[in-house]
Motif scaffolding. Sequence first.
Motif, PDB file in Angstrom:
ATOM      1  N   VAL A   1       0.826  -1.207   0.000  1.00 35.85           N
ATOM      2  CA  VAL A   1       0.000   0.000   0.000  1.00 35.85           C
ATOM      3  C   VAL A   1       0.865   1.264   0.000  1.00 35.85           C
ATOM      4  N   LEU A   2       1.980   1.229   0.713  1.00 33.84           N
ATOM      5  CA  LEU A   2       2.891   2.364   0.708  1.00 33.84           C
ATOM      6  C   LEU A   2       3.419   2.625  -0.702  1.00 33.84           C
ATOM      7  N   GLU A   3       3.788   1.569  -1.388  1.00 31.62           N
ATOM      8  CA  GLU A   3       4.292   1.730  -2.759  1.00 31.62           C
ATOM      9  C   GLU A   3       3.191   2.234  -3.692  1.00 31.62           C
ATOM     10  N   LEU A   4       1.967   1.726  -3.542  1.00 35.01           N
ATOM     11  CA  LEU A   4       0.871   2.196  -4.376  1.00 35.01           C
ATOM     12  C   LEU A   4       0.556   3.660  -4.069  1.00 35.01           C
ATOM     13  N   THR A   5       0.567   4.013  -2.798  1.00 38.82           N
ATOM     14  CA  THR A   5       0.338   5.411  -2.423  1.00 38.82           C
ATOM     15  C   THR A   5       1.364   6.315  -3.096  1.00 38.82           C
ATOM     16  N   HIS A   6       2.604   5.904  -3.086  1.00 40.77           N
ATOM     17  CA  HIS A   6       3.680   6.667  -3.725  1.00 40.77           C
ATOM     18  C   HIS A   6       3.447   6.778  -5.225  1.00 40.77           C
ATOM     19  N   GLU A   7       3.101   5.674  -5.861  1.00 41.82           N
ATOM     20  CA  GLU A   7       2.908   5.668  -7.313  1.00 41.82           C
ATOM     21  C   GLU A   7       1.726   6.521  -7.741  1.00 41.82           C
ATOM     22  N   LEU A   8       0.714   6.615  -6.882  1.00 44.04           N
ATOM     23  CA  LEU A   8      -0.468   7.431  -7.199  1.00 44.04           C
ATOM     24  C   LEU A   8      -0.292   8.894  -6.799  1.00 44.04           C
ATOM     25  N   GLY A   9       0.887   9.247  -6.293  1.00 45.91           N
ATOM     26  CA  GLY A   9       1.142  10.639  -5.934  1.00 45.91           C
ATOM     27  C   GLY A   9       0.581  11.042  -4.588  1.00 45.91           C
ATOM     28  N   GLY A  10       0.296  10.066  -3.719  1.00 46.49           N
ATOM     29  CA  GLY A  10      -0.235  10.392  -2.399  1.00 46.49           C
ATOM     30  C   GLY A  10       0.740  11.242  -1.605  1.00 46.49           C
ATOM     31  N   GLU A  11       0.193  12.163  -0.815  1.00 44.95           N
ATOM     32  CA  GLU A  11       1.032  13.110  -0.082  1.00 44.95           C
ATOM     33  C   GLU A  11       1.288  12.677   1.363  1.00 44.95           C
ATOM     34  N   ASN A  12       0.638  11.591   1.787  1.00 41.49           N
ATOM     35  CA  ASN A  12       0.815  11.095   3.154  1.00 41.49           C
ATOM     36  C   ASN A  12       0.579   9.596   3.167  1.00 41.49           C
ATOM     37  N   TYR A  13       1.166   8.930   4.162  1.00 41.60           N
ATOM     38  CA  TYR A  13       0.822   7.541   4.446  1.00 41.60           C
ATOM     39  C   TYR A  13       0.470   7.457   5.926  1.00 41.60           C
ATOM     40  N   VAL A  14      -0.697   6.855   6.238  1.00 41.30           N
ATOM     41  CA  VAL A  14      -1.212   6.829   7.610  1.00 41.30           C
ATOM     42  C   VAL A  14      -1.107   5.421   8.193  1.00 41.30           C
ATOM     43  N   LEU A  15      -0.700   5.372   9.465  1.00 44.36           N
ATOM     44  CA  LEU A  15      -0.717   4.114  10.227  1.00 44.36           C
ATOM     45  C   LEU A  15      -1.707   4.290  11.364  1.00 44.36           C
ATOM     46  N   TRP A  16      -2.843   3.595  11.260  1.00 43.24           N
ATOM     47  CA  TRP A  16      -3.809   3.606  12.356  1.00 43.24           C
ATOM     48  C   TRP A  16      -3.723   2.272  13.080  1.00 43.24           C
ATOM     49  N   GLY A  17      -3.434   2.340  14.371  1.00 48.44           N
ATOM     50  CA  GLY A  17      -3.164   1.121  15.132  1.00 48.44           C
ATOM     51  C   GLY A  17      -4.305   0.132  15.161  1.00 48.44           C
ATOM     52  N   GLY A  18      -5.520   0.619  15.286  1.00 52.09           N
ATOM     53  CA  GLY A  18      -6.662  -0.285  15.310  1.00 52.09           C
ATOM     54  C   GLY A  18      -6.646  -1.215  16.506  1.00 52.09           C
ATOM     55  N   ARG A  19      -5.843  -2.239  16.422  1.00 51.53           N
ATOM     56  CA  ARG A  19      -5.748  -3.203  17.537  1.00 51.53           C
ATOM     57  C   ARG A  19      -4.340  -3.245  18.130  1.00 51.53           C
ATOM     58  N   GLU A  20      -3.559  -2.199  17.906  1.00 51.62           N
ATOM     59  CA  GLU A  20      -2.224  -2.137  18.503  1.00 51.62           C
ATOM     60  C   GLU A  20      -2.352  -1.676  19.956  1.00 51.62           C
ATOM     61  N   GLY A  21      -2.770  -2.605  20.785  1.00 52.92           N
ATOM     62  CA  GLY A  21      -2.998  -2.345  22.194  1.00 52.92           C
ATOM     63  C   GLY A  21      -3.305  -3.672  22.867  1.00 52.92           C
ATOM     64  N   TYR A  22      -4.064  -3.628  23.937  1.00 58.59           N
ATOM     65  CA  TYR A  22      -4.377  -4.887  24.606  1.00 58.59           C
ATOM     66  C   TYR A  22      -5.827  -4.921  25.086  1.00 58.59           C
TER      67      TYR A  22
END
Length: 435
Positions: free
Chosen positions: A171-192
Amino acid sequence: MTDFFKGLSQVKFEGPESRNPLAFRHYNKDEIIAGKRMEDHIRPAIAYWHSFAQEGGDPFGGRTFERPWFDKGMEGARLKAEVAFAFFELIDAPFFCFHDVDIAPEGATLAESNKNVRAIGEVFAKKMETSRTKLLWGTANLFSNRRYMAGAATNPDPEIFAYAAGQVKNVLELTHELGGENYVLWGGREGYETLLNTKIGREQDQMARFLTLVIEHAEKIGFTGQILIEPKPQEPSKHQYDYDVATVYGFLEKYGLEKKVKCNIEVGHAFLAGHSFEHELAVASSLGILGSVDANRNDLQSGWDTDHFPNNPGEMALAFYYILKQGGLGKGGFNFDAKVRRQSLDAEDLLHGHILGLDTLARGLKGAVALIADGEFDRRLDERYAGWNAGLGRDMLDGKLSLAEIAARVERDNINPQPRSGRQEYLENLVNRFV
């Protein structure tokens, strides 16, 4: 071509007196505000997941929407892309955002899933050749699939960490190829969910390593956009490691990443963390990590993330105050991480929701610009802290006095300070003049 929006035409600005329910009353993209087009201040984006992938469900009931692309595999994904770009044109959106699983169905393997995402990425690229709509940011969904029930980067199973890494790389590579200006990391379940089976220190080390890998790969492929973390305190996890802006900054600083990563701040997540939206923006701006914004609101009677469209210009005026004071959002923007209600079944309802959101942001922007131009609000703030600019205050702040020297100065000069009014009600009235 799709006929999903048959009979509807592009939404135009008609001014505050318009009675047309499918017109902007306040959002005039080309209006010059403080030397810049309104659209360039706001940089609004359409959330692919809420607008085209969500089914109208809630925690107590399933699908209420009937969309012609649901349950149709890759054929449905292509139709969904047609509908999405038709909507971008109708609402005249400059940007959109997506998760990988929003745009394409998951396959039996990572390779198949990534191939599906790439296929729809090719559709996007073709559409973007003739559309004015660009990509604000992309992200990977590392929380919906059952493999991620104990987290992705923070999972006790290293193979799940590895699978998530493969998903993000794509997804990071696709975002780059499409000219995206940001890449977001949402943890979602990065917790306990419970500390009984959790090693917090181990999991945070894993999370930092994952983030470092993303940063390194972004640099390797030449991605010059922002890497963003989206804070959220809970839901679905009992506790998430990206609880709020201050927690995220502490995490980044611990691992030496505070210069590499900024925050994407959501209204509803700030609310769940027990903060106001403007609090999170103010903290992020003060720390230099305010990167982008998710625009929505929560229902004040519900204890969960309801993702309504924003409708409070006063709240947005205070938000824009902090954004404007830091010089704008730069590569970021206002992503409408908001969805129509489960009873809003019609295609037209998507337009109504975004019109509401854009008009609310426009009013908030104008209010903030007027508040700053008036100058009294800033003068009052400066007056409150003026004592720190010279004399004793300056000497203490600059470290010129020890604790003993400060105490001696108080005795020598017979300092006996009296409290002064914080004038909260006055300031609330002042802000209200411009909303």
